[in-house]
Design a protein around this motif. Structure first.
Motif, PDB file in Angstrom:
ATOM      1  N   TRP A   1      42.013  51.371  31.930  1.00  0.00           N
ATOM      2  CA  TRP A   1      41.717  50.563  33.119  1.00  0.00           C
ATOM      3  C   TRP A   1      42.906  49.676  33.459  1.00  0.00           C
ATOM      4  CZ3 TRP A   1      36.822  51.045  35.319  1.00  0.00           C
ATOM      5  CH2 TRP A   1      35.893  51.767  34.566  1.00  0.00           C
ATOM      6  N   HIS A   2      43.131  49.484  34.762  1.00  0.00           N
ATOM      7  CA  HIS A   2      44.203  48.607  35.235  1.00  0.00           C
ATOM      8  C   HIS A   2      43.683  47.830  36.444  1.00  0.00           C
ATOM      9  CE1 HIS A   2      48.200  47.174  36.260  1.00  0.00           C
ATOM     10  NE2 HIS A   2      47.938  47.498  37.507  1.00  0.00           N
ATOM     11  N   VAL A   3      43.935  46.530  36.444  1.00  0.00           N
ATOM     12  CA  VAL A   3      43.586  45.690  37.585  1.00  0.00           C
ATOM     13  C   VAL A   3      44.884  45.106  38.123  1.00  0.00           C
ATOM     14  CG1 VAL A   3      42.272  43.685  38.382  1.00  0.00           C
ATOM     15  CG2 VAL A   3      41.379  45.095  36.506  1.00  0.00           C
ATOM     16  N   ASP A   4      45.181  45.345  39.410  1.00  0.00           N
ATOM     17  CA  ASP A   4      46.418  44.814  39.983  1.00  0.00           C
ATOM     18  C   ASP A   4      46.215  43.378  40.464  1.00  0.00           C
ATOM     19  OD1 ASP A   4      45.279  44.849  42.554  1.00  0.00           O
ATOM     20  OD2 ASP A   4      46.404  46.608  43.211  1.00  0.00           O
ATOM     21  N   GLU A   5      47.274  42.786  41.013  1.00  0.00           N
ATOM     22  CA  GLU A   5      47.232  41.377  41.421  1.00  0.00           C
ATOM     23  C   GLU A   5      46.245  41.112  42.554  1.00  0.00           C
ATOM     24  OE1 GLU A   5      50.406  43.600  43.573  1.00  0.00           O
ATOM     25  OE2 GLU A   5      50.009  43.289  41.459  1.00  0.00           O
ATOM     26  N   ASN A   6      45.813  42.167  43.260  1.00  0.00           N
ATOM     27  CA  ASN A   6      44.838  42.011  44.335  1.00  0.00           C
ATOM     28  C   ASN A   6      43.411  42.294  43.879  1.00  0.00           C
ATOM     29  OD1 ASN A   6      46.843  41.439  46.328  1.00  0.00           O
ATOM     30  ND2 ASN A   6      47.342  43.605  46.361  1.00  0.00           N
ATOM     31  N   GLY A   7      43.243  42.558  42.580  1.00  0.00           N
ATOM     32  CA  GLY A   7      41.917  42.833  42.043  1.00  0.00           C
ATOM     33  C   GLY A   7      41.479  44.282  42.178  1.00  0.00           C
ATOM     34  N   LYS A   8      42.383  45.154  42.632  1.00  0.00           N
ATOM     35  CA  LYS A   8      42.051  46.567  42.753  1.00  0.00           C
ATOM     36  C   LYS A   8      42.063  47.213  41.366  1.00  0.00           C
ATOM     37  CE  LYS A   8      43.343  50.893  44.936  1.00  0.00           C
ATOM     38  NZ  LYS A   8      44.270  51.592  45.824  1.00  0.00           N
ATOM     39  N   ILE A   9      40.979  47.926  41.047  1.00  0.00           N
ATOM     40  CA  ILE A   9      40.844  48.578  39.749  1.00  0.00           C
ATOM     41  C   ILE A   9      41.234  50.042  39.876  1.00  0.00           C
ATOM     42  CG2 ILE A   9      39.215  49.296  37.950  1.00  0.00           C
ATOM     43  CD1 ILE A   9      37.504  46.855  38.706  1.00  0.00           C
TER      44      ILE A   9
END
Length: 82
Positions: free
Chosen positions: A37-45
């Motif tokens: 799992w990865h969450v970017d700085e905009n909260g997109k998973i």
């Protein structure tokens, strides 16, 4: 993958999710595989499938260390334990 598949699932009370059958089939998810799992700085998973590797060491030759060993029994021993 042959085409895009989209589906949704619900997070249960223990925060577990089930990968929908159509997604499992299309992505080739099998028991033992991992989901990264990865969450970017905009909260997109985003989720990446990490396939379970079988036989990764099957092509390696054993090394004679001068004493008998049993990796299945010895692998968790801490130095100094007997």
């Amino acid at each position: 993958m042959s085409h895009e598949v989209e589906d949704e699932t619900t997070v249960n009370e223990s925060y577990s999710v089930t990968v929908p059958a159509a997604v499992r089939r299309e992505a080739g998810v099998e028991a033992g595989d991992k989901l990264r799992w990865h969450v970017d700085e905009n909260g997109k998973i985003s989720v990446e499938l990490v396939k379970q590797q079988y036989g990764a060491f099957s092509q390696l030759d054993p090394v004679d260390i001068g004493e008998p060993s049993n990796a299945a029994e010895d692998h968790d021993l801490i130095a100094g334990d007997t």
